[in-house]
Scaffold this active site. Structure first.
Site, PDB file in Angstrom:
ATOM      1  N   HIS A  87       6.079   4.123  -4.830  1.00 62.98           N
ATOM      2  CA  HIS A  87       5.664   4.634  -6.141  1.00 62.98           C
ATOM      3  C   HIS A  87       6.292   5.994  -6.418  1.00 62.98           C
ATOM      4  CE1 HIS A  87       2.814   5.953  -3.092  1.00 62.98           C
ATOM      5  NE2 HIS A  87       2.471   6.971  -3.857  1.00 62.98           N
TER       6      HIS A  87
ATOM      7  N   PHE B 158      -6.731   1.469  -9.141  1.00 62.08           N
ATOM      8  CA  PHE B 158      -7.132   2.421  -8.109  1.00 62.08           C
ATOM      9  C   PHE B 158      -8.398   3.173  -8.520  1.00 62.08           C
ATOM     10  CE2 PHE B 158      -2.731   1.612  -7.285  1.00 62.08           C
ATOM     11  CZ  PHE B 158      -2.590   1.727  -5.908  1.00 62.08           C
TER      12      PHE B 158
ATOM     13  N   CYS C  47      -1.230  16.385   3.008  1.00 60.39           N
ATOM     14  CA  CYS C  47      -1.890  15.509   2.030  1.00 60.39           C
ATOM     15  C   CYS C  47      -1.359  15.754   0.620  1.00 60.39           C
ATOM     16  CB  CYS C  47      -3.401  15.761   2.063  1.00 60.39           C
ATOM     17  SG  CYS C  47      -4.333  14.813   0.829  1.00 60.39           S
ATOM     18  N   ASP C  48      -1.096  14.664  -0.124  1.00 61.29           N
ATOM     19  CA  ASP C  48      -0.590  14.798  -1.491  1.00 61.29           C
ATOM     20  C   ASP C  48      -1.688  14.628  -2.537  1.00 61.29           C
ATOM     21  OD1 ASP C  48      -0.979  12.098  -1.207  1.00 61.29           O
ATOM     22  OD2 ASP C  48       1.105  11.528  -1.570  1.00 61.29           O
ATOM     23  N   THR C  49      -2.939  14.554  -2.086  1.00 61.62           N
ATOM     24  CA  THR C  49      -4.073  14.479  -3.025  1.00 61.62           C
ATOM     25  C   THR C  49      -5.161  15.471  -2.610  1.00 61.62           C
ATOM     26  OG1 THR C  49      -5.013  12.620  -1.780  1.00 61.62           O
ATOM     27  CG2 THR C  49      -3.662  12.090  -3.717  1.00 61.62           C
TER      28      THR C  49
ATOM     29  N   CYS D 156     -13.337  14.750   1.162  1.00 65.39           N
ATOM     30  CA  CYS D 156     -12.587  14.457   2.375  1.00 65.39           C
ATOM     31  C   CYS D 156     -12.787  15.605   3.355  1.00 65.39           C
ATOM     32  CB  CYS D 156     -11.098  14.270   2.092  1.00 65.39           C
ATOM     33  SG  CYS D 156     -10.160  13.744   3.564  1.00 65.39           S
TER      34      CYS D 156
END
Length: 206
Positions: A200, A34, A47-49, A40
């Protein structure tokens, strides 16, 4: 793979790179390297990021170094993600990766113009910012995050815009148990859709 990489001084703002398995979608469970790009402007509340949103808080990394790291991982494919990766011109990155025989996958909301060459494109549109129309054409899979009933209607609107052959996935919002039931019940009644899970997170890996 060749160890010789085309010379380039180009850089990209990188949040992180890591080797894991693809946790979502059609390629779930496959070895993947990745590359998470910074920046963004979509602003999903769940959102988890979120650490990836600001571009200027993350270091610029040479494309040549990113390719070397991907080669060393020996994955089945490289996933370019974010943030919103299409805020950057991905032409040099994907050209360099593909020149080394690396398969390139993209994960995008589609809110910025397309760039780069990809073997697989996951389009994950969000209701907070519209998709650039040309991004619908290259979607191999459509993945819509579902939290509320309104999200299901949004998913159907998006499905009209992608090619008929595009895989159509509904993904429950991780922090909403109700959304899991909502998605499963909807897919049972609408068989052209599939359920996508963030496996994951169940596995406890990145």
């Amino acid at each position: 793979m060749s160890a010789v990489i085309a010379s380039t001084t180009a850089t990209l703002p990188i949040v992180e790179t890591f080797h894991s398995v693809q946790g979502e979608g059609a390629w779930m469970g496959c070895s993947a390297f990745f590359i998470r790009l910074a920046g963004c402007d979509v602003g999903c509340p769940w959102c988890d990021t979120k650490q990836s949103w600001p571009r200027d808080r993350h270091p610029e990394v040479a494309i040549a170094d990113l390719v070397q790291a991907a080669i060393a991982a020996q994955p089945q494919f490289v996933v370019v993600t974010g943030g919103e990766p299409l805020l950057h011109d991905l032409t040099e990155l994907t050209n360099a990766l593909r020149s080394q025989g690396l398969r390139c996958h993209l994960e995008t909301s589609g809110s910025a113009p397309p760039s780069g060459q990809f073997d697989w494109v996951t389009l994950s549109p969000k209701p907070f910012k519209p998709v650039v129309a040309t991004n619908y054409n290259w979607a191999n899979e459509l993945k819509v995050v579902i939290q509320t009933e309104a999200d299901l209607a949004f998913a159907e609107q998006q499905a009209i815009a992608v090619p008929e052959t595009t895989l159509k996935l509904l993904q429950p919002e991780w922090n909403s148990p109700e959304s899991r039931d909502r998605v499963v019940n909807y897919v049972r009644q609408h068989p052209r859709w599939r359920v996508s899970l963030q496996t994951h997170k169940f596995l406890g890996v990145r």
